[in-house]
Scaffold this motif. Structure first.
Motif, PDB file in Angstrom:
ATOM      1  N   LEU A   4      -4.820   7.833   7.379  1.00  0.00           N
ATOM      2  CA  LEU A   4      -4.084   8.692   6.200  1.00  0.00           C
ATOM      3  C   LEU A   4      -3.558   8.566   4.468  1.00  0.00           C
ATOM      4  CD1 LEU A   4      -5.627  12.181   5.721  1.00  0.00           C
ATOM      5  CD2 LEU A   4      -3.142  12.588   7.062  1.00  0.00           C
ATOM      6  N   VAL A   5      -2.695   7.736   5.121  1.00  0.00           N
ATOM      7  CA  VAL A   5      -1.979   7.181   4.058  1.00  0.00           C
ATOM      8  C   VAL A   5      -1.962   6.012   2.916  1.00  0.00           C
ATOM      9  CG1 VAL A   5       0.352   6.191   3.980  1.00  0.00           C
ATOM     10  CG2 VAL A   5       0.453   7.355   5.067  1.00  0.00           C
ATOM     11  N   TRP A   6      -3.232   5.356   3.791  1.00  0.00           N
ATOM     12  CA  TRP A   6      -4.332   4.573   2.789  1.00  0.00           C
ATOM     13  C   TRP A   6      -5.032   5.384   2.186  1.00  0.00           C
ATOM     14  CZ3 TRP A   6      -8.910   3.546   1.840  1.00  0.00           C
ATOM     15  CH2 TRP A   6      -9.881   2.129   1.007  1.00  0.00           C
ATOM     16  N   PHE A   7      -5.292   6.553   2.391  1.00  0.00           N
ATOM     17  CA  PHE A   7      -6.888   7.242   2.027  1.00  0.00           C
ATOM     18  C   PHE A   7      -6.385   8.565   0.717  1.00  0.00           C
ATOM     19  CE2 PHE A   7      -9.592   6.078   5.234  1.00  0.00           C
ATOM     20  CZ  PHE A   7     -10.738   5.969   4.472  1.00  0.00           C
ATOM     21  N   GLU A   8      -4.593   8.357   0.824  1.00  0.00           N
ATOM     22  CA  GLU A   8      -3.875   9.139  -0.309  1.00  0.00           C
ATOM     23  C   GLU A   8      -3.940   8.367  -1.090  1.00  0.00           C
ATOM     24  OE1 GLU A   8       0.395  11.901  -0.597  1.00  0.00           O
ATOM     25  OE2 GLU A   8      -0.389  10.845   1.338  1.00  0.00           O
ATOM     26  N   ALA A   9      -3.200   7.501  -0.846  1.00  0.00           N
ATOM     27  CA  ALA A   9      -2.999   6.275  -1.563  1.00  0.00           C
ATOM     28  C   ALA A   9      -4.147   6.329  -2.569  1.00  0.00           C
ATOM     29  CB  ALA A   9      -1.903   5.084  -1.116  1.00  0.00           C
ATOM     30  N   LEU A  10      -5.500   5.736  -1.995  1.00  0.00           N
ATOM     31  CA  LEU A  10      -6.461   5.483  -2.672  1.00  0.00           C
ATOM     32  C   LEU A  10      -6.825   6.546  -2.991  1.00  0.00           C
ATOM     33  CD1 LEU A  10      -9.226   3.872  -2.732  1.00  0.00           C
ATOM     34  CD2 LEU A  10     -10.667   5.049  -1.078  1.00  0.00           C
ATOM     35  N   THR A  11      -7.087   7.772  -3.121  1.00  0.00           N
ATOM     36  CA  THR A  11      -7.321   8.805  -3.931  1.00  0.00           C
ATOM     37  C   THR A  11      -5.878   9.232  -5.701  1.00  0.00           C
ATOM     38  OG1 THR A  11      -8.054  10.198  -1.555  1.00  0.00           O
ATOM     39  CG2 THR A  11      -7.240  11.644  -3.867  1.00  0.00           C
ATOM     40  N   LYS A  12      -4.610   9.365  -4.632  1.00  0.00           N
ATOM     41  CA  LYS A  12      -4.222   9.277  -6.446  1.00  0.00           C
ATOM     42  C   LYS A  12      -4.644   7.483  -7.659  1.00  0.00           C
ATOM     43  CE  LYS A  12      -0.134  11.178  -4.177  1.00  0.00           C
ATOM     44  NZ  LYS A  12      -0.087  12.233  -4.521  1.00  0.00           N
ATOM     45  N   TYR A  13      -4.944   6.575  -7.380  1.00  0.00           N
ATOM     46  CA  TYR A  13      -5.599   5.653  -7.656  1.00  0.00           C
ATOM     47  C   TYR A  13      -6.830   5.782  -8.175  1.00  0.00           C
ATOM     48  CZ  TYR A  13      -6.681   0.508  -9.070  1.00  0.00           C
ATOM     49  OH  TYR A  13      -6.695  -0.093  -9.677  1.00  0.00           O
ATOM     50  N   LEU A  47       0.345   6.011 -10.308  1.00  0.00           N
ATOM     51  CA  LEU A  47       1.437   4.521 -10.027  1.00  0.00           C
ATOM     52  C   LEU A  47       2.098   4.826  -8.682  1.00  0.00           C
ATOM     53  CD1 LEU A  47      -0.294   2.564 -13.302  1.00  0.00           C
ATOM     54  CD2 LEU A  47      -1.363   3.178 -10.605  1.00  0.00           C
ATOM     55  N   LYS A  48       3.652   5.224  -9.118  1.00  0.00           N
ATOM     56  CA  LYS A  48       4.459   5.285  -8.374  1.00  0.00           C
ATOM     57  C   LYS A  48       4.399   5.194  -6.972  1.00  0.00           C
ATOM     58  CE  LYS A  48       7.956   4.389 -12.020  1.00  0.00           C
ATOM     59  NZ  LYS A  48       8.767   5.008 -12.752  1.00  0.00           N
ATOM     60  N   GLU A  49       3.425   6.373  -6.605  1.00  0.00           N
ATOM     61  CA  GLU A  49       3.019   7.127  -5.709  1.00  0.00           C
ATOM     62  C   GLU A  49       2.597   6.757  -4.869  1.00  0.00           C
ATOM     63  OE1 GLU A  49       2.122  11.038  -6.997  1.00  0.00           O
ATOM     64  OE2 GLU A  49       3.908  11.693  -7.849  1.00  0.00           O
ATOM     65  N   VAL A  50       1.498   5.861  -5.692  1.00  0.00           N
ATOM     66  CA  VAL A  50       0.585   4.692  -4.524  1.00  0.00           C
ATOM     67  C   VAL A  50       0.953   3.302  -3.757  1.00  0.00           C
ATOM     68  CG1 VAL A  50      -1.366   2.950  -5.299  1.00  0.00           C
ATOM     69  CG2 VAL A  50      -1.988   5.290  -5.843  1.00  0.00           C
ATOM     70  N   ALA A  51       2.483   2.819  -5.396  1.00  0.00           N
ATOM     71  CA  ALA A  51       3.035   2.141  -4.679  1.00  0.00           C
ATOM     72  C   ALA A  51       4.388   2.424  -3.778  1.00  0.00           C
ATOM     73  CB  ALA A  51       4.102   1.031  -5.872  1.00  0.00           C
ATOM     74  N   ALA A  52       4.949   3.486  -3.700  1.00  0.00           N
ATOM     75  CA  ALA A  52       5.878   4.539  -2.714  1.00  0.00           C
ATOM     76  C   ALA A  52       4.844   4.382  -1.074  1.00  0.00           C
ATOM     77  CB  ALA A  52       5.642   4.957  -2.829  1.00  0.00           C
ATOM     78  N   LEU A  53       3.495   4.938  -1.218  1.00  0.00           N
ATOM     79  CA  LEU A  53       3.234   4.866  -0.304  1.00  0.00           C
ATOM     80  C   LEU A  53       1.986   3.992   0.723  1.00  0.00           C
ATOM     81  CD1 LEU A  53       0.720   8.374  -1.607  1.00  0.00           C
ATOM     82  CD2 LEU A  53       1.598   8.157   0.480  1.00  0.00           C
ATOM     83  N   LEU A  54       1.781   2.874  -0.010  1.00  0.00           N
ATOM     84  CA  LEU A  54       1.085   1.438   0.280  1.00  0.00           C
ATOM     85  C   LEU A  54       2.577   0.619   0.689  1.00  0.00           C
ATOM     86  CD1 LEU A  54      -1.446   0.817  -1.737  1.00  0.00           C
ATOM     87  CD2 LEU A  54      -0.957   1.404   0.597  1.00  0.00           C
ATOM     88  N   GLY A  55       3.285   0.745  -0.165  1.00  0.00           N
ATOM     89  CA  GLY A  55       4.902   0.298   0.077  1.00  0.00           C
ATOM     90  C   GLY A  55       4.998  -1.183   0.582  1.00  0.00           C
TER      91      GLY A  55
END
Length: 55
Positions: A4-13, A47-55
């Motif tokens: 789910l975290v990966w998909f959230e990052a993908l959606t934001k990206y 982009l910062k949110e994506v980086a934080a999610l994938l961190g």
């Protein structure tokens, strides 16, 4: 659910990419409107949110 975290990052990206493309097209057409100006500050935030999610 474990991805789910990966998909959230993908959606934001993707949201960031689509928004950037809309702004780019408006700039190229010389039709940058207020709505585009309001969207611009959101790009680095997403982009910062994506980086934080994938961190």
């Amino acid at each position: 659910m474990r991805d789910l975290v990966w998909f959230e990052a993908l959606t934001k990206y993707k949201k960031c990419a689509a928004t950037a493309l809309l702004i780019k097209r408006a700039l190229k057409a010389g039709e940058l409107k207020d709505v585009h100006r309001r969207m611009r500050p959101a790009l680095p935030v997403l982009l910062k949110e994506v980086a934080a999610l994938l961190g």
